[in-house]
Design a protein around this motif. Structure first.
Motif, PDB file in Angstrom:
ATOM      1  N   SER A  20      -7.483  -6.555  -8.687  1.00 31.19           N
ATOM      2  CA  SER A  20      -8.200  -5.810  -9.720  1.00 31.19           C
ATOM      3  C   SER A  20      -8.860  -6.734 -10.735  1.00 31.19           C
ATOM      4  CB  SER A  20      -7.233  -4.863 -10.437  1.00 31.19           C
ATOM      5  OG  SER A  20      -6.224  -5.594 -11.100  1.00 31.19           O
ATOM      6  N   LEU A  21      -8.291  -7.927 -10.969  1.00 38.55           N
ATOM      7  CA  LEU A  21      -8.832  -8.822 -11.974  1.00 38.55           C
ATOM      8  C   LEU A  21      -9.911  -9.740 -11.420  1.00 38.55           C
ATOM      9  CD1 LEU A  21      -8.729  -9.919 -14.866  1.00 38.55           C
ATOM     10  CD2 LEU A  21      -6.944 -11.502 -14.115  1.00 38.55           C
ATOM     11  N   ASN A  23     -11.530  -9.771  -8.189  1.00 36.88           N
ATOM     12  CA  ASN A  23     -12.552  -9.354  -7.222  1.00 36.88           C
ATOM     13  C   ASN A  23     -13.765  -8.689  -7.872  1.00 36.88           C
ATOM     14  OD1 ASN A  23     -10.602 -10.233  -5.451  1.00 36.88           O
ATOM     15  ND2 ASN A  23     -11.001  -8.662  -3.954  1.00 36.88           N
ATOM     16  N   GLU A  24     -13.766  -8.571  -9.209  1.00 39.63           N
ATOM     17  CA  GLU A  24     -14.947  -8.061  -9.895  1.00 39.63           C
ATOM     18  C   GLU A  24     -15.935  -9.170 -10.233  1.00 39.63           C
ATOM     19  OE1 GLU A  24     -15.697  -4.946 -10.393  1.00 39.63           O
ATOM     20  OE2 GLU A  24     -13.830  -4.223  -9.510  1.00 39.63           O
ATOM     21  N   GLY A  25     -15.507 -10.449 -10.198  1.00 39.83           N
ATOM     22  CA  GLY A  25     -16.378 -11.572 -10.521  1.00 39.83           C
ATOM     23  C   GLY A  25     -16.797 -12.321  -9.266  1.00 39.83           C
ATOM     24  N   ASN A  26     -17.321 -13.526  -9.473  1.00 38.40           N
ATOM     25  CA  ASN A  26     -17.779 -14.330  -8.341  1.00 38.40           C
ATOM     26  C   ASN A  26     -17.229 -15.741  -8.395  1.00 38.40           C
ATOM     27  OD1 ASN A  26     -19.171 -15.365 -10.476  1.00 38.40           O
ATOM     28  ND2 ASN A  26     -21.223 -15.088  -9.611  1.00 38.40           N
ATOM     29  N   ARG A  29     -11.654 -14.932  -5.648  1.00 36.17           N
ATOM     30  CA  ARG A  29     -11.616 -13.655  -4.921  1.00 36.17           C
ATOM     31  C   ARG A  29     -10.398 -13.633  -4.005  1.00 36.17           C
ATOM     32  NH1 ARG A  29     -14.642  -9.409  -3.428  1.00 36.17           N
ATOM     33  NH2 ARG A  29     -14.301  -8.562  -1.344  1.00 36.17           N
ATOM     34  N   CYS A  49     -10.869  -1.410  -2.110  1.00 33.71           N
ATOM     35  CA  CYS A  49     -11.062  -2.578  -2.972  1.00 33.71           C
ATOM     36  C   CYS A  49     -11.790  -3.721  -2.273  1.00 33.71           C
ATOM     37  CB  CYS A  49      -9.706  -3.074  -3.486  1.00 33.71           C
ATOM     38  SG  CYS A  49      -8.850  -1.896  -4.539  1.00 33.71           S
ATOM     39  N   ASP A  50     -12.360  -3.516  -1.105  1.00 38.92           N
ATOM     40  CA  ASP A  50     -13.119  -4.545  -0.394  1.00 38.92           C
ATOM     41  C   ASP A  50     -12.280  -5.804  -0.193  1.00 38.92           C
ATOM     42  OD1 ASP A  50     -15.203  -5.703   0.954  1.00 38.92           O
ATOM     43  OD2 ASP A  50     -16.230  -6.415  -0.850  1.00 38.92           O
TER      44      ASP A  50
END
Length: 275
Positions: A20-21, A23-26, A29, A49-50
């Motif tokens: 959750s923390l 995998n929203e950025g780049n 991952r 959640c991919d």
């Protein structure tokens, strides 16, 4: 992009928090989550959640280990995190990723532990890439730079780090437990604003006004009653000067009523006696 895999058993709260923390950025991952044994619904919770999820029995066979290693290699995994695995299974997986494994202590500290592990890996790679040199010829500028926690999180969250804009007391690192707030007990005697004292209300003379109206002279007595009733009204609205003026007028008209009544009686009684 830094890629990690998480091996977990049980609830898998640490793995779920990392997904959750990060995998929203780049920058970082979670590519693979491997559930060993009972996943307590973890795979279902991560369905949207991919992230690739794999469930294997608690006792990993050689074939399972080979398949997992191929999966991690194909995903380009750089770090393997263990969330609640037993020591025997951890030792089997550590042999495949020497120096690139960590054990998560709790879900709150898991993100910080992952960032610190990548920092150690980068420092180790920098040390291996340096040419061999004597200690006398080594310059201090060639030593690996150790980043602060603020720089690590700024890089992770794709933010420009500006040390001059740091507060004197930096906020807690994301994922860490905040210190309990301290509250001062309420005291009814502290910071109280004392209301200004009001002057006492002037006398209304209402009782005397009624008496002279009945016993002395009616018309001046009625005027005295009117002024008497204005004293309390004006005092309640804050018109203290008006209340004092009404009180004086009521007193004057009470005296007028008494004097007129006394004069009228002194004239009327002799006339009645001689007629």
């Amino acid at each position: 992009m830094r890629r990690i895999a998480v091996f977990c058993s049980g609830a898998g709260d640490g793995a779920e928090r990392l997904v959750s923390l990060f995998n929203e950025g780049n920058r970082i991952r979670v590519e693979v989550v491997v559930s060993c044994g009972d996943d307590s619904g973890l795979i279902e919770r991560l369905a949207g959640c991919d992230v690739e999820t794999v469930a294997i029995p608690r006792g990993m066979t050689a074939e399972d280990r080979h398949d997992i290693q191929e999966l991690l290699s194909s995903k380009g995994i750089e770090l393997v995190a263990f969330d609640g695995l037993d020591a025997h299974l951890v030792s089997e997986l550590e042999s495949s990723y020497p120096g690139r494994t960590i054990s998560l202590t709790n879900p709150e500290d898991a993100p910080r532990e992952v960032v610190a592990a990548f920092s150690r890996i980068d420092d180790g790679c920098s040390a291996e890439a340096e040419p061999a040199a004597s200690e006398e010829g080594r310059l201090s500028s060639d030593e690996p730079v150790v980043k602060s926690v603020d720089e690590e999180w700024a890089e992770t969250l794709r933010m420009n780090f500006d040390e001059s804009r740091l507060a004197s007391t930096p906020p807690p690192v994301p994922g860490s437990s905040p210190s309990p707030a301290t509250y001062a007990p309420y005291s009814p005697y502290v910071n109280q604003v004392k209301a200004p004292e009001r002057e006492p209300m002037p006398s209304t003379w209402l009782v005397w006004a009624i008496i002279v109206t009945i016993c002395c002279c009616t018309i001046p007595g009625i005027v005295a009653i009117i002024f008497s009733s204005q004293v309390a009204t004006r005092y309640a609205t804050g018109d203290y000067e008006g209340a004092r003026r009404a009180s004086r007028n009521a007193e004057i008209w009470i005296i007028v009523s008494f004097v007129v009544g006394l004069v009228s009686a002194s004239i009327y009684l002799p006339i009645m006696m001689f007629t």
